[in-house]
Design a protein around this motif. Structure first.
Motif, short mmCIF file in Angstrom:
data_model
loop_
_atom_site.label_atom_id
_atom_site.label_comp_id
_atom_site.label_asym_id
_atom_site.label_seq_id
_atom_site.Cartn_x
_atom_site.Cartn_y
_atom_site.Cartn_z
N ASP A 1 -25.93 9.44 -7.02
CA ASP A 1 -26.11 10.30 -5.53
C ASP A 1 -27.84 9.00 -5.50
OD1 ASP A 1 -28.08 11.11 -6.81
OD2 ASP A 1 -27.33 13.25 -6.36
N ALA A 2 -28.31 9.72 -4.13
CA ALA A 2 -29.03 9.45 -4.00
C ALA A 2 -31.00 9.54 -4.92
CB ALA A 2 -29.37 9.22 -2.08
N ASP A 3 -30.39 10.41 -5.43
CA ASP A 3 -31.12 11.06 -6.21
C ASP A 3 -31.49 10.48 -7.37
OD1 ASP A 3 -32.41 12.68 -4.00
OD2 ASP A 3 -31.30 14.26 -4.34
N ASP A 4 -30.50 9.68 -8.25
CA ASP A 4 -30.49 9.23 -9.33
C ASP A 4 -29.23 10.14 -10.55
OD1 ASP A 4 -30.63 6.44 -10.39
OD2 ASP A 4 -31.90 7.32 -11.58
N ASP A 5 -29.17 10.52 -9.11
CA ASP A 5 -28.34 11.46 -10.32
C ASP A 5 -26.66 11.35 -10.91
OD1 ASP A 5 -27.59 14.03 -12.17
OD2 ASP A 5 -27.35 15.25 -10.45
N TYR A 6 -26.76 10.78 -11.82
CA TYR A 6 -25.16 10.95 -12.71
C TYR A 6 -23.86 11.74 -11.84
CZ TYR A 6 -26.51 6.44 -13.87
OH TYR A 6 -27.08 5.34 -14.48
N LYS A 7 -23.02 11.27 -11.84
CA LYS A 7 -21.97 12.94 -11.12
C LYS A 7 -20.56 12.39 -11.52
CE LYS A 7 -24.87 15.49 -7.85
NZ LYS A 7 -24.92 15.87 -7.45
N VAL A 8 -20.01 13.02 -12.12
CA VAL A 8 -18.91 13.07 -11.89
C VAL A 8 -17.68 13.46 -10.68
CG1 VAL A 8 -16.13 13.50 -13.58
CG2 VAL A 8 -19.25 12.91 -14.81
N LEU A 9 -16.72 13.41 -10.64
CA LEU A 9 -16.15 14.07 -9.15
C LEU A 9 -14.57 13.52 -9.82
CD1 LEU A 9 -15.32 14.67 -6.62
CD2 LEU A 9 -14.52 12.31 -5.93
N HIS A 10 -13.92 15.23 -10.36
CA HIS A 10 -12.97 15.93 -10.78
C HIS A 10 -11.72 15.76 -9.58
CE1 HIS A 10 -10.89 17.92 -14.36
NE2 HIS A 10 -9.60 16.79 -13.47
N ILE A 11 -10.91 15.50 -9.26
CA ILE A 11 -9.36 15.31 -8.38
C ILE A 11 -8.62 16.14 -9.25
CG2 ILE A 11 -7.87 15.06 -6.33
CD1 ILE A 11 -10.27 12.63 -5.98
N LYS A 12 -8.56 17.49 -8.89
CA LYS A 12 -7.14 17.18 -9.42
C LYS A 12 -5.97 18.25 -8.30
CE LYS A 12 -9.98 20.80 -12.47
NZ LYS A 12 -10.09 22.38 -13.48
N ARG A 13 -4.38 18.56 -9.40
CA ARG A 13 -3.74 18.30 -8.41
C ARG A 13 -2.67 20.15 -9.63
NH1 ARG A 13 -0.67 12.86 -7.19
NH2 ARG A 13 -1.22 12.59 -9.08
N ARG A 14 -2.69 20.63 -8.96
CA ARG A 14 -1.73 21.72 -9.81
C ARG A 14 -0.76 22.88 -8.94
NH1 ARG A 14 -4.54 19.08 -12.70
NH2 ARG A 14 -6.08 19.83 -14.09
N SER A 15 0.25 22.46 -9.20
CA SER A 15 1.37 22.89 -8.34
C SER A 15 1.30 23.29 -7.26
CB SER A 15 1.55 24.54 -8.91
OG SER A 15 2.08 24.27 -10.52
N GLY A 16 0.50 21.39 -6.32
CA GLY A 16 0.60 21.22 -4.91
C GLY A 16 -0.35 21.87 -4.39
N VAL A 17 -1.19 22.28 -5.50
CA VAL A 17 -2.89 22.18 -4.40
C VAL A 17 -3.60 21.51 -5.09
CG1 VAL A 17 -4.45 24.87 -4.63
CG2 VAL A 17 -2.19 24.91 -4.90
#
Length: 359
Positions: free
Chosen positions: A155-171
């Protein structure tokens, strides 16, 4: 080149560290830390790591990591002969079962990996061997293949991040891990209900220009194909259309960051694949290049685009790890840019850096 009469001993430490050592290979930085306590402190600062990383993103530092049932090996790429150089065996520094390690995403030398037997997520730098477990007792940091999607970004603050998108039973659940604060948090994301179905395949995220991009493709001929965009600073999502490619055959879109511009290799067809290269300008796709149909490749019809090469050729890699060259009359690029989506053969194309998975 030093002026006549000036030696390295005459240079200020700051010049040696930030003007010279930021240009040496990552493994040499580790050895340089043992020179003295002052060098160790300077070479460990986030400013040094950031500058060194920016200067490491060149073709000579790019490696291919390949995992099979018995070994994990790292290979330099010999682009002149379309082959790999001598390999070095890598020992996983974390516990695993029979090399059950899948590479999900990578950025600036960091790999986000999944342990297939426990579903745990880790960040790992194979150059420095440092790693960080991302799973928590409250069920964050666990990945299920074919249902989840992962993206690495800064991000703009030089922080490394992980985006985790979960699909669980339609949610749908969306979570962000921050290296800076070492924790997960939930962020809102409302999308079309049909995208939550397992009939849609979500790619790993490709980071480009402050945005993570995911292809979302329906798993049959004539299905729906879109691109989901995540602005890493505002943490807002939006949907844009796929390039206008024919839908009469199978469609595969592979996203590549080329000099901080997003490109897509859009392949269509059945027994012979036609690949067009598109670039994203605003929210619209502009065709850069069309190439003739590629004859069937014996080892695997479906290939992952891995990188550009500066002599006007680019490569595809089969799921079995074999490299093929396609000669193109295209404008040369200054660097090689690996694709983030590497799902077939277990491995990744990465750049050797000293970026740490933890602070």
């Amino acid at each position: 080149m030093l002026n006549e009469g000036i030696t390295m001993a005459d240079l200020p430490v700051h010049t040696i560290v930030f003007e010279i050592l930021t240009r040496v290979p990552a493994k040499d930085v580790g050895r340089s830390k043992s020179v003295c306590n002052k060098w160790y402190a300077l070479l460990s600062t986030q400013d040094f790591v950031r500058i060194h990383c920016s200067r490491s993103l060149v073709s000579s530092n790019q490696r291919v990591l390949l995992i099979d049932d018995l070994t994990c090996s790292v290979h330099p790429i010999i682009f002149q002969s379309n082959d790999y150089g001598p390999s070095s065996i890598v020992t996983f520094p974390f516990h695993h079962h029979n090399n059950d390690v899948s590479i999900l995403s990578h950025l600036n030398g960091l790999l986000c990996v999944c342990l297939d037997h426990t579903y745990e997520l880790l960040l790992w730098n194979p150059t420095t061997t440092a790693f960080k477990h991302l799973s928590t007792p409250d069920s964050h940091g666990f990945y299920i293949n074919n249902l989840d999607a992962i993206g690495l970004y800064v991000d703009a603050d030089d922080d490394y991040k992980v985006l985790h998108i979960k699909r669980r039973s339609g949610v749908l659940g969306v979570y962000v891990y921050s290296r800076e604060v070492d924790s997960w948090r939930n962020i809102p994301f409302i999308t079309r209900q049909e995208y939550l179905s397992p009939h849609f395949n979500w790619s790993a995220g490709t980071f480009c220009g402050g945005t993570l991009y995911f292809t979302v493709c329906e798993c049959w001929v004539g299905g729906t194909n879109v691109v989901i965009c995540f602005d890493v600073n505002s943490e807002q999502f939006k949907e844009i259309s796929f390039p206008p490619v024919p839908s009469t055959g199978m469609v595969q879109g592979v996203l590549v960051n080329v000099k901080n511009e997003l490109h897509m290799f859009a392949s269509t067809g059945m027994f012979e694949m036609t690949i067009d290269i598109w670039t994203l300008q605003g929210d619209y796709w502009i065709k850069v290049l069309s190439c003739p149909p590629i004859p069937p490749i014996s080892l695997s019809l479906w290939c992952d685009i891995t990188h550009y090469v500066t002599n006007g050729n680019w490569f595809v890699m089969t799921k079995l790890g074999k490299l093929f060259t396609i000669e193109m009359d295209m404008k040369p690029f200054e660097c090689f840019y690996p694709v983030t989506w590497f799902q077939g053969f277990k491995g990744a194309v990465f750049v050797e850096t000293i970026v740490s998975p933890s602070i």
